[in-house]
Design a protein around this motif. Structure first.
Motif, short mmCIF file in Angstrom:
data_model
loop_
_atom_site.label_atom_id
_atom_site.label_comp_id
_atom_site.label_asym_id
_atom_site.label_seq_id
_atom_site.Cartn_x
_atom_site.Cartn_y
_atom_site.Cartn_z
N PRO A 24 -1.63 -5.22 3.22
CA PRO A 24 -1.47 -4.60 4.56
C PRO A 24 -2.70 -4.68 5.19
CG PRO A 24 -0.76 -3.22 2.65
CD PRO A 24 -1.23 -4.28 1.90
N ASP A 25 -4.03 -4.67 4.97
CA ASP A 25 -4.88 -4.81 5.72
C ASP A 25 -4.96 -6.14 6.53
OD1 ASP A 25 -5.76 -2.37 5.22
OD2 ASP A 25 -7.36 -3.00 3.62
N ALA A 28 -2.37 -6.27 9.15
CA ALA A 28 -2.74 -5.52 10.39
C ALA A 28 -3.90 -6.47 11.25
CB ALA A 28 -3.55 -4.26 9.89
N ARG A 29 -4.59 -7.29 10.58
CA ARG A 29 -5.71 -8.04 11.24
C ARG A 29 -4.86 -9.45 11.68
NH1 ARG A 29 -8.78 -6.46 7.13
NH2 ARG A 29 -8.81 -8.33 6.01
N ARG A 35 1.18 -13.30 10.04
CA ARG A 35 1.64 -12.02 9.59
C ARG A 35 3.03 -12.05 8.89
NH1 ARG A 35 1.81 -6.99 13.87
NH2 ARG A 35 -0.40 -7.06 13.41
N ASP A 88 2.36 1.64 3.87
CA ASP A 88 1.07 1.08 4.75
C ASP A 88 1.61 -0.12 5.15
OD1 ASP A 88 -0.44 3.42 3.79
OD2 ASP A 88 -1.23 2.12 1.99
N SER A 92 1.43 -1.40 9.12
CA SER A 92 0.53 -2.60 9.38
C SER A 92 1.33 -3.60 10.10
CB SER A 92 -0.12 -3.17 8.07
OG SER A 92 -1.02 -2.25 7.47
#
Length: 227
Positions: A24-25, A28-29, A35, A88, A92
């Motif tokens: 998830p992190d 998100a970036r 993605r 999460d 994200s």
């Protein structure tokens, strides 16, 4: 035993969860194709984790009652953590799950057609773990056999050395008997020689006595009867 299989599945799930926890992190970036790739990866790994949890549920039904409470608590926590990761991921990556939702719904809501192959791979991974355990057991059995063979060889060597010592003792005893036999043969020869000398001495003594008697008779005759 069911509790042992449960622990194996627990280790597999822990490994998958650690991998899922990082996605998830990263999603998100990231943007665009990266993605999408992370979403697909999360979708696949999430499905695999659900399969593992199903396997844990099956093991739970066959587990002994003394293990069941703890196993149930673990399974509940795993499902809670997995659901949190799914939320999460949706936060994200907006739109997560909409492209993979099958018509008519499903039990998990995120499986794609590719997840069937992932599930098969996970089954193969479980079989591989079981095969590894069997190989470890076989290796331990071989090590025990080798240890027993080494001990047997050591015992055999000791027996051979002991038999060699006994053979030497028998050889020495045989040599002593041969020497005793030779000594007895010499003793018999000496005794026979002594016996012959004794007989010769007896004959000589008889001849001497006869000669002395003859001389004595001649002396008496010449002294008293020849006048």
């Amino acid at each position: 035993m069911s509790s042992e299989e449960f622990e194996k599945l627990h280790e597999i799930f822990s490994s998958m969860f650690e991998e899922l926890r990082l996605i998830p992190d990263r999603a998100a970036r990231s943007q665009g194709e990266e993605r999408k790739r992370l979403v697909r990866t999360f979708d696949e790994r999430h499905g695999e984790a659900e399969e593992v949890l199903q396997g844990m549920e099956e093991e739970l039904r066959g587990a002994p009652s003394s293990y069941r409470n703890g196993m149930t608590t673990k399974l509940r926590l795993y499902r809670r953590d997995l659901g949190k990761l799914q939320r999460d991921m949706k936060n994200s990556a907006p739109g997560f799950g909409s492209s993979t939702q099958p018509v008519g719904g499903s039990h998990h809501g995120i499986y794609s057609s590719e997840n069937q192959q992932s599930t098969h791979l996970q089954s193969q991974r479980t079989l591989l773990l079981q095969g590894t355990e069997s190989l470890n057991n076989a290796s331990q059995s071989i090590e025990r056999s080798q240890r027993i063979a080494a001990e047997t060889e050591h015992i055999g060597t000791d027996i051979i050395e002991e038999l060699g010592g006994q053979r030497e003792q028998l050889d020495r005893t045989r040599n002593r008997l041969m020497n005793t036999g030779e000594n007895l043969s010499r003793s018999r020869k000496i005794l026979r020689a002594m016996s012959r000398r004794l007989m010769t001495n007896k004959l000589l003594l008889g001849v001497i006595i006869l000669m002395e008697l003859a001389i004595l008779g001649a002396v008496i005759y010449l002294k008293f009867f020849r006048r």
